[in-house]
Scaffold this active site. Structure first.
Site, PDB file in Angstrom:
ATOM      1  N   LYS A  94      32.109 -38.138  46.611  1.00  0.00           N
ATOM      2  CA  LYS A  94      32.385 -38.194  48.046  1.00  0.00           C
ATOM      3  C   LYS A  94      31.973 -39.556  48.589  1.00  0.00           C
ATOM      4  O   LYS A  94      31.074 -40.196  48.045  1.00  0.00           O
ATOM      5  CB  LYS A  94      31.569 -37.110  48.765  1.00  0.00           C
ATOM      6  CG  LYS A  94      32.137 -35.718  48.607  1.00  0.00           C
ATOM      7  CD  LYS A  94      31.368 -34.730  49.454  1.00  0.00           C
ATOM      8  CE  LYS A  94      31.951 -33.349  49.333  1.00  0.00           C
ATOM      9  NZ  LYS A  94      33.330 -33.225  49.859  1.00  0.00           N
ATOM     10  N   ARG A 126      36.334 -23.608  44.936  1.00  0.00           N
ATOM     11  CA  ARG A 126      37.299 -22.607  44.468  1.00  0.00           C
ATOM     12  C   ARG A 126      37.040 -22.250  42.998  1.00  0.00           C
ATOM     13  O   ARG A 126      37.364 -21.147  42.564  1.00  0.00           O
ATOM     14  CB  ARG A 126      38.720 -23.119  44.696  1.00  0.00           C
ATOM     15  CG  ARG A 126      39.074 -24.344  43.920  1.00  0.00           C
ATOM     16  CD  ARG A 126      40.301 -25.061  44.482  1.00  0.00           C
ATOM     17  NE  ARG A 126      39.998 -25.772  45.728  1.00  0.00           N
ATOM     18  CZ  ARG A 126      40.898 -26.412  46.470  1.00  0.00           C
ATOM     19  NH1 ARG A 126      42.164 -26.413  46.118  1.00  0.00           N
ATOM     20  NH2 ARG A 126      40.534 -27.026  47.578  1.00  0.00           N
TER      21      ARG A 126
HETATM   22  N1  BES Z   1      32.493 -28.785  50.371  1.00  0.00           N
HETATM   23  C1  BES Z   1      33.747 -29.403  50.536  1.00  0.00           C
HETATM   24  C2  BES Z   1      34.453 -29.009  51.828  1.00  0.00           C
HETATM   25  C3  BES Z   1      33.787 -29.408  53.111  1.00  0.00           C
HETATM   26  C4  BES Z   1      34.172 -30.562  53.745  1.00  0.00           C
HETATM   27  C5  BES Z   1      32.828 -28.613  53.690  1.00  0.00           C
HETATM   28  C6  BES Z   1      33.583 -30.913  54.934  1.00  0.00           C
HETATM   29  C7  BES Z   1      32.233 -28.966  54.884  1.00  0.00           C
HETATM   30  C8  BES Z   1      32.616 -30.114  55.505  1.00  0.00           C
HETATM   31  C9  BES Z   1      34.666 -29.038  49.383  1.00  0.00           C
HETATM   32  O1  BES Z   1      34.062 -28.787  48.168  1.00  0.00           O
HETATM   33  C10 BES Z   1      35.579 -30.204  49.177  1.00  0.00           C
HETATM   34  O2  BES Z   1      35.087 -31.239  48.865  1.00  0.00           O
HETATM   35  N2  BES Z   1      36.872 -29.985  49.376  1.00  0.00           N
HETATM   36  C11 BES Z   1      37.828 -31.002  49.224  1.00  0.00           C
HETATM   37  C12 BES Z   1      39.031 -30.399  48.559  1.00  0.00           C
HETATM   38  C13 BES Z   1      40.045 -31.411  48.124  1.00  0.00           C
HETATM   39  C14 BES Z   1      39.495 -32.286  47.025  1.00  0.00           C
HETATM   40  C15 BES Z   1      41.277 -30.666  47.667  1.00  0.00           C
HETATM   41  C16 BES Z   1      38.198 -31.529  50.601  1.00  0.00           C
HETATM   42  O3  BES Z   1      38.276 -30.733  51.540  1.00  0.00           O
HETATM   43  O4  BES Z   1      38.354 -32.721  50.738  1.00  0.00           O
HETATM   44 ZN    ZN Z   2      33.684 -30.552  47.025  1.00  0.00          ZN
END
Ligand code: BES
Ligand code: ZN
Ligand code: ZN
Length: 500
Positions: free
Chosen positions: A279, A353
């Site tokens: 991230k 997921r």
């Molecule tokens: N934990 C994150 C989602 C999230 C984002 C929660 C912001 C709270 C605040 C999740 O694991 C994630 O990183 N999702 C990705 C999915 C993508 C790679 C398809 C996302 O939302 O960017």
């Molecule tokens: Zn994630």
């Protein structure tokens, strides 16, 4: 803070402050506010005429009484327009008022049942809402601060005008306390930093919760996950130095097992770095809260036990970190979930997921139904709905409708999202049964479609709370930080299912 109920006329109550209320646009105070106004020689009426007290929602005015009533201060809170009065405003109003009074250093406070006499709300529901608003609004995560804490309000008395209301008020109070304490437990878990709340520490806390509430707790370790074929969960965990835990809590309120057991599954990523799909550095600290779904199901089952609801509930939390260690998942890797389905990994940041896939398979294997999962799953859901509504996805309209209603009663908003089968195309893989990302467009829906692969035909709802799990600033009864989103909705859902 202790909250109790008493019967009487609030203008005669001895306290550091008493709290009465006013509707927006009212020319004159009514009900208990009128009685207090009389004792203050019409001071409130004068301030209404001077447009200083307007009844605007969440307005808080503190007046000194100089001995005209036994209480040192009278607080007038605005309830907003009478037509728009709903229980959630009562939660917010009491929270706003108590925060002001606590900052003034007051200790003993009494309040009327806002909206119960003039507003037409039921005294039991108002008492519950006040207990919730008070305990949620004054919540603070201050255990790591070594500063001397500010004094806190010690006592809140709810003053019912007539004796007949006392019993329902006490009942509402008890339920409200349980609901709020559970929400605050979830908040504590969310706000706890990831170096303290590791999966192992979480499992220990689950055991303590189980002991205190007569639940059964079972914790599966890495080896047991391996034996059960939980390749997706293990895949996420392999990049971290912290061992994963699958935490199962069981509540039996229906010993004869007349109905199937409600299954609650919560995403338990104690820190989401993104893995190798790292991230960006901004706001990565918020990812200590990527276990809010797991916190919600755990807190909810504790409350369900305390309320002694006549149904059986099992919660499952796949708990692990998502880290880019030397053994971490690589892009292009293929994992096999517990039900045998294969998954091509195209982003290691779409880990929620993966852990839910195996947890849902396990729930299915245990025969749990209906199933509800709660997860901070996608940034896309947060973009779609912002911080107010969370997304609700599912395969059973009756269950979705029931959940939305449970949410509204709790003051938690869920919006039903589409699950058209055409979205499934977006997660087709060339080399496996599916891929773990479906592109940016419709990202919350493709994530939900991914999860649908692991629940079969079981009635199921998936709640994506990524956008609504945190409060960015102090707002009515949600202080900045973890909100404990979905706890009270899940308890209400259990109440609704138990009443069938
Ligand atoms: N934990 C994150 C989602 C999230 C984002 C929660 C912001 C709270 C605040 C999740 O694991 C994630 O990183 N999702 C990705 C999915 C993508 C790679 C398809 C996302 O939302 O960017
Ligand atoms: Zn994630
Ligand atoms: Zn995540």
């Amino acid at each position: 803070m202790e909250i109790n109920a008493q019967v009487g006329d609030i203008s005669g109550v001895r306290a550091d402050a008493i709290i009465v209320s006013l509707f927006e646009g009212a020319e004159q105070p009514t009900g208990a506010t009128k009685v207090v106004d009389g004792a203050l020689d019409g001071l409130i009426t004068q301030l209404i005429q001077a447009r200083e007290i307007t009844g605007e929602l969440y307005q808080v005015t503190v007046l000194h009484t100089f001995g005209r009533v036994p209480a040192d201060r009278v607080t007038v809170v605005g309830l907003g327009k009478q037509e728009g009065l709903v229980l959630d405003r009562v939660r917010g109003v009491i929270a706003e008022a108590l925060r002001v009074l606590q900052k003034m250093g007051l200790q003993r406070v009494a309040s009327v049942l806002h909206g119960a006499d003039q507003g037409g709300l039921h005294p039991e529901a108002v008492a519950q809402a006040i207990a919730e608003g008070a305990l949620l609004g004054l919540y603070a995560f201050d255990k790591y601060s070594t500063k001397k804490p500010e004094p806190k309000i010690q006592e809140l008395s709810l003053v019912a005008f007539d004796q007949a209301a006392l019993e329902p008020v006490s009942r509402g109070l008890t339920r409200g306390k349980i609901m709020a304490q559970a929400t605050n437990l979830a908040r504590d878990l969310i706000n706890e930093p990831a170096n303290y709340l590791t999966p192992s520490e979480w499992a220990r806390q689950a055991e303590r919760l189980a002991q205190a509430n007569g639940l059964e707790c079972q914790v599966l370790d890495q080896e047991q996950m391996y034996e059960m074929g939980m390749g997706a969960l293990l895949g996420v965990a392999q990049g971290s130095a912290q061992p994963p835990k699958l935490i199962v809590l069981r509540y039996r309120g229906d010993e004869r097992g007349r109905k199937p057991t409600l299954g609650l599954v919560g995403k338990g990523i104690t820190f989401d770095s993104g893995g190798l799909s790292l991230k960006p550095r901004e706001a990565m600290d918020a990812m200590k809260g990527d276990m809010a779904g797991g916190a919600a199901v755990m807190a909810a089952v504790g409350a369900i036990a305390q309320l002694k609801l006549p149904l059986n509930v099992t919660t499952i939390v796949p708990a692990t970190e998502n880290m880019p260690g030397g053994r971490a998942l690589k892009l292009g890797d293929i994992l096999r979930a517990m039900n045998g389905k294969t998954i091509e990994i195209l982003s290691t940041d779409a880990e929620g997921r993966l852990v839910l896939a195996d947890a849902l398979c396990y729930a299915h294997k245990l025969g749990l139904a209906p199933l509800v999962d709660v997860a901070t799953l996608t940034g896309a859901c947060s973009i779609a709905l912002g911080p107010v509504y969370a997304g609700a996805f599912g395969n059973n309209q009756e269950l979705i409708d029931r959940l939305l209603k449970a949410g509204e009663e709790a003051g938690e908003h869920f919006w039903a999202m589409p699950m058209h089968p055409d979205y499934k195309e977006l997660i087709k893989s060339d080399v496996a049964d599916m891929k773990n990302v479906g592109g940016r467009a419709g990202g919350a829906i493709t994530a939900a479609q991914f999860l649908a692969n692991f629940v079969d035909d079981t009635p199921w709802v998936h709640l994506d709370i990524a956008g609504s799990s945190f409060s960015g600033k102090d707002k009515t009864y949600n202080p900045k930080g973890g909100r404990g989103m979905a706890v009270r909705t899940l308890v209400n859902l259990a109440r609704s299912l138990a009443a069938d």
